[in-house]
Design a protein around this motif. Structure first.
Motif, PDB file in Angstrom:
ATOM      1  N   LEU A 263      20.354 -16.060 -28.058  1.00 28.62           N
ATOM      2  CA  LEU A 263      21.267 -14.917 -27.848  1.00 28.62           C
ATOM      3  C   LEU A 263      22.121 -14.941 -26.583  1.00 28.62           C
ATOM      4  O   LEU A 263      21.900 -15.002 -25.472  1.00 28.62           O
ATOM      5  N   GLU A 264      23.449 -15.527 -26.913  1.00 27.56           N
ATOM      6  CA  GLU A 264      24.600 -15.691 -25.721  1.00 27.56           C
ATOM      7  C   GLU A 264      24.791 -14.242 -25.175  1.00 27.56           C
ATOM      8  O   GLU A 264      25.018 -13.353 -26.133  1.00 27.56           O
ATOM      9  N   THR A 265      24.597 -14.239 -23.948  1.00 26.67           N
ATOM     10  CA  THR A 265      24.786 -12.854 -23.258  1.00 26.67           C
ATOM     11  C   THR A 265      25.622 -12.858 -22.120  1.00 26.67           C
ATOM     12  O   THR A 265      25.656 -13.566 -21.446  1.00 26.67           O
ATOM     13  N   THR A 266      26.591 -12.033 -22.561  1.00 29.50           N
ATOM     14  CA  THR A 266      27.881 -11.880 -21.476  1.00 29.50           C
ATOM     15  C   THR A 266      27.511 -10.840 -20.401  1.00 29.50           C
ATOM     16  O   THR A 266      26.581  -9.857 -20.845  1.00 29.50           O
ATOM     17  N   SER A 267      28.151 -10.897 -19.217  1.00 27.79           N
ATOM     18  CA  SER A 267      28.137  -9.943 -18.231  1.00 27.79           C
ATOM     19  C   SER A 267      28.577  -8.555 -18.919  1.00 27.79           C
ATOM     20  O   SER A 267      28.213  -7.614 -18.648  1.00 27.79           O
ATOM     21  N   MET A 268      29.715  -8.541 -19.554  1.00 29.06           N
ATOM     22  CA  MET A 268      30.225  -7.605 -20.442  1.00 29.06           C
ATOM     23  C   MET A 268      29.359  -6.854 -21.492  1.00 29.06           C
ATOM     24  O   MET A 268      29.224  -5.671 -21.481  1.00 29.06           O
ATOM     25  N   GLY A 269      28.616  -7.772 -21.919  1.00 28.39           N
ATOM     26  CA  GLY A 269      27.550  -7.325 -23.079  1.00 28.39           C
ATOM     27  C   GLY A 269      26.340  -6.496 -22.386  1.00 28.39           C
ATOM     28  O   GLY A 269      26.076  -5.426 -22.761  1.00 28.39           O
ATOM     29  N   LEU A 270      26.116  -6.999 -21.007  1.00 27.45           N
ATOM     30  CA  LEU A 270      25.113  -6.267 -20.462  1.00 27.45           C
ATOM     31  C   LEU A 270      25.652  -4.948 -19.642  1.00 27.45           C
ATOM     32  O   LEU A 270      24.910  -3.889 -19.777  1.00 27.45           O
ATOM     33  N   HIS A 271      27.024  -5.124 -19.331  1.00 28.09           N
ATOM     34  CA  HIS A 271      27.590  -3.804 -18.632  1.00 28.09           C
ATOM     35  C   HIS A 271      27.612  -2.763 -19.509  1.00 28.09           C
ATOM     36  O   HIS A 271      27.532  -1.568 -19.316  1.00 28.09           O
ATOM     37  N   GLN A 272      28.155  -2.906 -20.845  1.00 26.82           N
ATOM     38  CA  GLN A 272      28.459  -2.256 -21.822  1.00 26.82           C
ATOM     39  C   GLN A 272      27.271  -1.519 -22.671  1.00 26.82           C
ATOM     40  O   GLN A 272      27.371  -0.880 -23.671  1.00 26.82           O
ATOM     41  N   GLY A 273      26.108  -2.359 -22.301  1.00 26.35           N
ATOM     42  CA  GLY A 273      24.933  -1.712 -22.852  1.00 26.35           C
ATOM     43  C   GLY A 273      24.728  -2.374 -24.218  1.00 26.35           C
ATOM     44  O   GLY A 273      23.825  -1.800 -25.141  1.00 26.35           O
ATOM     45  N   ARG A 274      25.344  -3.255 -24.759  1.00 25.97           N
ATOM     46  CA  ARG A 274      25.224  -3.918 -26.117  1.00 25.97           C
ATOM     47  C   ARG A 274      24.018  -4.372 -26.378  1.00 25.97           C
ATOM     48  O   ARG A 274      23.463  -4.569 -27.612  1.00 25.97           O
ATOM     49  N   VAL A 275      23.245  -4.875 -25.395  1.00 24.36           N
ATOM     50  CA  VAL A 275      22.200  -5.855 -25.533  1.00 24.36           C
ATOM     51  C   VAL A 275      20.945  -4.845 -25.044  1.00 24.36           C
ATOM     52  O   VAL A 275      19.760  -5.131 -24.908  1.00 24.36           O
ATOM     53  N   ALA A 276      21.029  -3.479 -24.581  1.00 23.03           N
ATOM     54  CA  ALA A 276      20.365  -2.719 -24.215  1.00 23.03           C
ATOM     55  C   ALA A 276      19.291  -2.514 -25.504  1.00 23.03           C
ATOM     56  O   ALA A 276      19.620  -2.442 -26.576  1.00 23.03           O
ATOM     57  N   GLY A 277      17.891  -2.390 -25.147  1.00 24.65           N
ATOM     58  CA  GLY A 277      16.973  -2.425 -26.302  1.00 24.65           C
ATOM     59  C   GLY A 277      16.510  -3.824 -26.696  1.00 24.65           C
ATOM     60  O   GLY A 277      15.418  -3.956 -27.466  1.00 24.65           O
ATOM     61  N   VAL A 278      17.113  -4.890 -26.168  1.00 25.73           N
ATOM     62  CA  VAL A 278      16.774  -6.191 -26.539  1.00 25.73           C
ATOM     63  C   VAL A 278      15.706  -6.762 -25.596  1.00 25.73           C
ATOM     64  O   VAL A 278      15.857  -6.782 -24.095  1.00 25.73           O
ATOM     65  N   MET A 279      14.529  -7.142 -26.004  1.00 26.91           N
ATOM     66  CA  MET A 279      13.450  -7.713 -25.225  1.00 26.91           C
ATOM     67  C   MET A 279      13.687  -9.214 -25.030  1.00 26.91           C
ATOM     68  O   MET A 279      13.344 -10.046 -25.996  1.00 26.91           O
ATOM     69  N   TYR A 280      13.931  -9.753 -23.776  1.00 36.25           N
ATOM     70  CA  TYR A 280      14.129 -11.253 -23.752  1.00 36.25           C
ATOM     71  C   TYR A 280      12.617 -11.772 -23.379  1.00 36.25           C
ATOM     72  O   TYR A 280      12.059 -11.304 -22.564  1.00 36.25           O
ATOM     73  N   HIS A 281      12.490 -12.941 -24.070  1.00 41.98           N
ATOM     74  CA  HIS A 281      11.306 -13.808 -23.881  1.00 41.98           C
ATOM     75  C   HIS A 281      11.519 -14.789 -22.840  1.00 41.98           C
ATOM     76  O   HIS A 281      10.787 -15.169 -21.852  1.00 41.98           O
ATOM     77  N   VAL A 282      12.903 -15.332 -22.754  1.00 42.66           N
ATOM     78  CA  VAL A 282      13.254 -16.298 -21.673  1.00 42.66           C
ATOM     79  C   VAL A 282      14.719 -16.109 -21.374  1.00 42.66           C
ATOM     80  O   VAL A 282      15.615 -15.736 -22.234  1.00 42.66           O
TER      81      VAL A 282
END
Length: 288
Positions: A263-282
């Motif tokens: 999952l490519e993850t941007t600072s914008m994705g983090l800031h806007q909560g788009r990946v909220a609920g995603v549990m990262y393994h690594v």
């Protein structure tokens, strides 16, 4: 996962209106109604009676099959529009203020008031140029039975509709979307890749390494999404799709037997909560 488990007992028929499962009931199956997405066990008599009263809720296949099913014993698992208890969805949120009935069956979650259908949960988000709290009356008129927003309830025209106040609607949407799809990231080894440069390349390398190692892998990046060998165009080269689309893609990975997800993850994705609920393994950090 539920359907894969139950399908060994009979035939699965699904369309946009209802889902039914037919087979021999041996008394060993157990379904918790709180996490059963609104499904109900129905005996033969009730099922045949319901299908005659509400034929529009069933597919042509189901109606035709009653000619055979009237002669055999069976059980049916039925649900309208894949509904989920509002109280179950809200269990994913750590802090909220609720007004109204929470014992509701939610048929869909959306943050677009133009796509509201009866039984939906509308999440009102305040954007840079538009505040969708202004569209709450429109959503209610279209059939929304519950609203999530950041404003106080007394500032809004809610009528009898349930309202859940949260500190961040965007973050809440991500958590609710994950819960709606039964938290797919918890069933995957999610590898998040972030950094100023090299995210797409690194994510793609990880995907190909795992695929070549015989591990079925999904990928979501700026280029698009991959589930195993299948490519999905996520549109407009958006790195992190909106929360509902993202969780749906992760859920598709589960359905297709993926073990890993890049999952490519941007600072914008983090800031806007788009990946909220995603549990990262690594987590992978390329550079800053």
């Amino acid at each position: 996962g539920t359907f894969n488990y139950f399908s060994q007992y009979g035939a699965l028929c699904e369309n946009e209106h209802c889902t039914i499962l037919i087979g021999e009931y041996d008394g060993k199956l157990d379904l918790n109604p709180e996490v059963g997405y609104g499904y109900k066990w129905m005996n033969k008599t009730d099922f045949l009676e319901d299908i005659k009263k509400h034929p529009k809720n069933y597919s042509a296949w189901a109606i035709e099959s009653t000619k055979i099913l009237e002669k055999v014993g069976f059980f049916a698992l039925k649900g309208y529009n894949w509904s989920v208890k509002l109280s179950h969805l809200l269990s994913s949120l750590s802090n909220f203020e609720a007004h109204g009935d929470l014992d509701l069956e939610i048929t869909k979650i959306t943050d677009d008031s133009r796509n509201i259908e009866p039984g939906n949960l509308f999440v009102a988000i305040k954007g840079l140029t538009r505040d969708s709290h202004a569209f709450i009356p429109q959503a209610i008129n279209a059939g929304a039975i519950a609203i999530v927003g950041e404003k106080d309830a007394n500032e809004l025209e809610l009528g009898e509709v349930a309202y859940i106040k949260v500190s961040s609607s965007r973050f809440a949407l991500g958590m609710l979307a994950s819960q709606w799809f039964d938290n797919p990231s918890q069933k995957l080894k999610v590898i998040g890749v972030t950094g100023t440069e090299g995210k797409t390349t690194t994510s793609s390398l990880i995907y190909h390494i795992l695929q070549n190692a015989g591990k079925k892998t999904g990928l979501i990046s700026t280029i698009g999404a991959r589930i195993g060998d299948k490519f999905i165009d996520t549109g407009l080269h958006t790195t992190n799709p909106e929360a509902l689309s993202l969780q749906e893609l992760l859920n598709e990975m589960i359905k297709n037997g993926c073990e890993y997800a890049g999952l490519e993850t941007t600072s914008m994705g983090l800031h806007q909560g788009r990946v909220a609920g995603v549990m990262y393994h690594v987590a992978v950090l390329t550079n800053i």
